[in-house]
Design a protein around this motif. Structure first.
Motif, PDB file in Angstrom:
ATOM      1  N   ALA A  22      -1.139  66.895   9.783  1.00  0.00           N
ATOM      2  CA  ALA A  22      -0.186  67.217  10.839  1.00  0.00           C
ATOM      3  C   ALA A  22      -0.623  66.593  12.165  1.00  0.00           C
ATOM      4  CB  ALA A  22      -0.061  68.729  10.999  1.00  0.00           C
ATOM      5  N   LYS A  23      -1.941  66.511  12.375  1.00  0.00           N
ATOM      6  CA  LYS A  23      -2.493  65.896  13.575  1.00  0.00           C
ATOM      7  C   LYS A  23      -3.942  65.513  13.294  1.00  0.00           C
ATOM      8  CE  LYS A  23      -3.945  70.199  15.744  1.00  0.00           C
ATOM      9  NZ  LYS A  23      -3.940  70.995  16.957  1.00  0.00           N
ATOM     10  N   ASN A  24      -4.505  64.739  14.178  1.00  0.00           N
ATOM     11  CA  ASN A  24      -5.897  64.319  14.024  1.00  0.00           C
ATOM     12  C   ASN A  24      -6.846  65.470  14.358  1.00  0.00           C
ATOM     13  OD1 ASN A  24      -4.883  61.808  13.457  1.00  0.00           O
ATOM     14  ND2 ASN A  24      -5.423  60.924  15.422  1.00  0.00           N
ATOM     15  N   ALA A  25      -7.957  65.504  13.663  1.00  0.00           N
ATOM     16  CA  ALA A  25      -8.977  66.519  13.913  1.00  0.00           C
ATOM     17  C   ALA A  25      -9.795  66.145  15.144  1.00  0.00           C
ATOM     18  CB  ALA A  25      -9.891  66.643  12.698  1.00  0.00           C
ATOM     19  N   ASN A  26     -10.303  67.153  15.829  1.00  0.00           N
ATOM     20  CA  ASN A  26     -11.183  66.974  16.985  1.00  0.00           C
ATOM     21  C   ASN A  26     -12.432  67.803  16.775  1.00  0.00           C
ATOM     22  OD1 ASN A  26      -9.551  65.490  19.159  1.00  0.00           O
ATOM     23  ND2 ASN A  26      -8.119  67.052  18.428  1.00  0.00           N
ATOM     24  N   CYS A  27     -13.509  67.362  17.383  1.00  0.00           N
ATOM     25  CA  CYS A  27     -14.732  68.157  17.356  1.00  0.00           C
ATOM     26  C   CYS A  27     -15.517  67.879  18.623  1.00  0.00           C
ATOM     27  CB  CYS A  27     -15.568  67.847  16.120  1.00  0.00           C
ATOM     28  SG  CYS A  27     -16.354  66.235  16.117  1.00  0.00           S
ATOM     29  N   THR A  28     -16.549  68.669  18.835  1.00  0.00           N
ATOM     30  CA  THR A  28     -17.437  68.470  19.964  1.00  0.00           C
ATOM     31  C   THR A  28     -18.807  68.095  19.421  1.00  0.00           C
ATOM     32  OG1 THR A  28     -16.213  70.087  21.258  1.00  0.00           O
ATOM     33  CG2 THR A  28     -18.428  69.549  22.012  1.00  0.00           C
ATOM     34  N   LYS A  34     -31.846  61.292  23.938  1.00  0.00           N
ATOM     35  CA  LYS A  34     -31.766  59.911  24.424  1.00  0.00           C
ATOM     36  C   LYS A  34     -30.390  59.293  24.166  1.00  0.00           C
ATOM     37  CE  LYS A  34     -36.681  59.140  23.868  1.00  0.00           C
ATOM     38  NZ  LYS A  34     -37.732  58.365  23.222  1.00  0.00           N
ATOM     39  N   CYS A  35     -29.429  60.127  23.828  1.00  0.00           N
ATOM     40  CA  CYS A  35     -28.054  59.688  23.521  1.00  0.00           C
ATOM     41  C   CYS A  35     -28.007  58.688  22.359  1.00  0.00           C
ATOM     42  CB  CYS A  35     -27.368  59.102  24.751  1.00  0.00           C
ATOM     43  SG  CYS A  35     -27.126  60.293  26.077  1.00  0.00           S
ATOM     44  N   ASN A  93     -27.770  65.671  26.172  1.00  0.00           N
ATOM     45  CA  ASN A  93     -27.353  67.071  26.018  1.00  0.00           C
ATOM     46  C   ASN A  93     -25.947  67.374  26.526  1.00  0.00           C
ATOM     47  OD1 ASN A  93     -29.887  67.802  24.818  1.00  0.00           O
ATOM     48  ND2 ASN A  93     -30.764  67.680  26.868  1.00  0.00           N
ATOM     49  N   TYR A  94     -25.139  66.354  26.805  1.00  0.00           N
ATOM     50  CA  TYR A  94     -23.740  66.563  27.161  1.00  0.00           C
ATOM     51  C   TYR A  94     -22.937  66.868  25.898  1.00  0.00           C
ATOM     52  CZ  TYR A  94     -23.551  64.933  32.060  1.00  0.00           C
ATOM     53  OH  TYR A  94     -23.680  64.807  33.416  1.00  0.00           O
TER      54      TYR A  94
END
Length: 118
Positions: A22-28, A34-35, A93-94
């Motif tokens: 139905a729509k694209n999934a999102n996550c955090t 050190k990214c 850590n963002y």
């Protein structure tokens, strides 16, 4: 027949392709110290495959009886990532919002870990 048998019968119905979304999934995603995880993901050019597993299954209620399902396993293939934050602005850590962009070869299979000790 036990609950694992029932789940194994049902699991074949838990397969999805591009047309089922139905729509694209999102996550955090949390950037590491050190990214490096962000750098690795931004360098990807081909669709990726991920495999996620629950540590503990969910409890369901059937006929007034609670039953614990085995842990779920989710296998997703054919996805690209879209960052909703400029990767230049990401610091260690963002928390970064990511959208999973399914490609033509997208496929998702949900199954249950039935190889548990009784």
């Amino acid at each position: 027949m036990n609950i694992v048998d029932i789940v194994e019968i049902i699991e074949e119905k838990k397969s999805f392709n591009f047309d089922n979304l139905a729509k694209n999934a999102n996550c955090t995603l949390l950037a590491d110290d050190k990214c490096q995880n962000i750098k690795m993901l931004t360098n990807l050019t081909d669709p990726i495959t991920i495999n996620m597993s629950q540590k503990v299954g969910e409890t369901i209620k059937l006929f007034n009886e609670e039953s614990l399902l085995p842990p779920q396993i989710i296998y997703i293939s054919g996805m690209l990532l879209k960052f909703h934050t400029s990767t230049k602005d990401i610091k260690p850590n963002y928390s970064v919002k990511i959208e999973w962009m399914p490609q033509d070869d997208f496929h998702c299979l949900i199954s249950y870990n039935s190889n548990l000790d009784n």
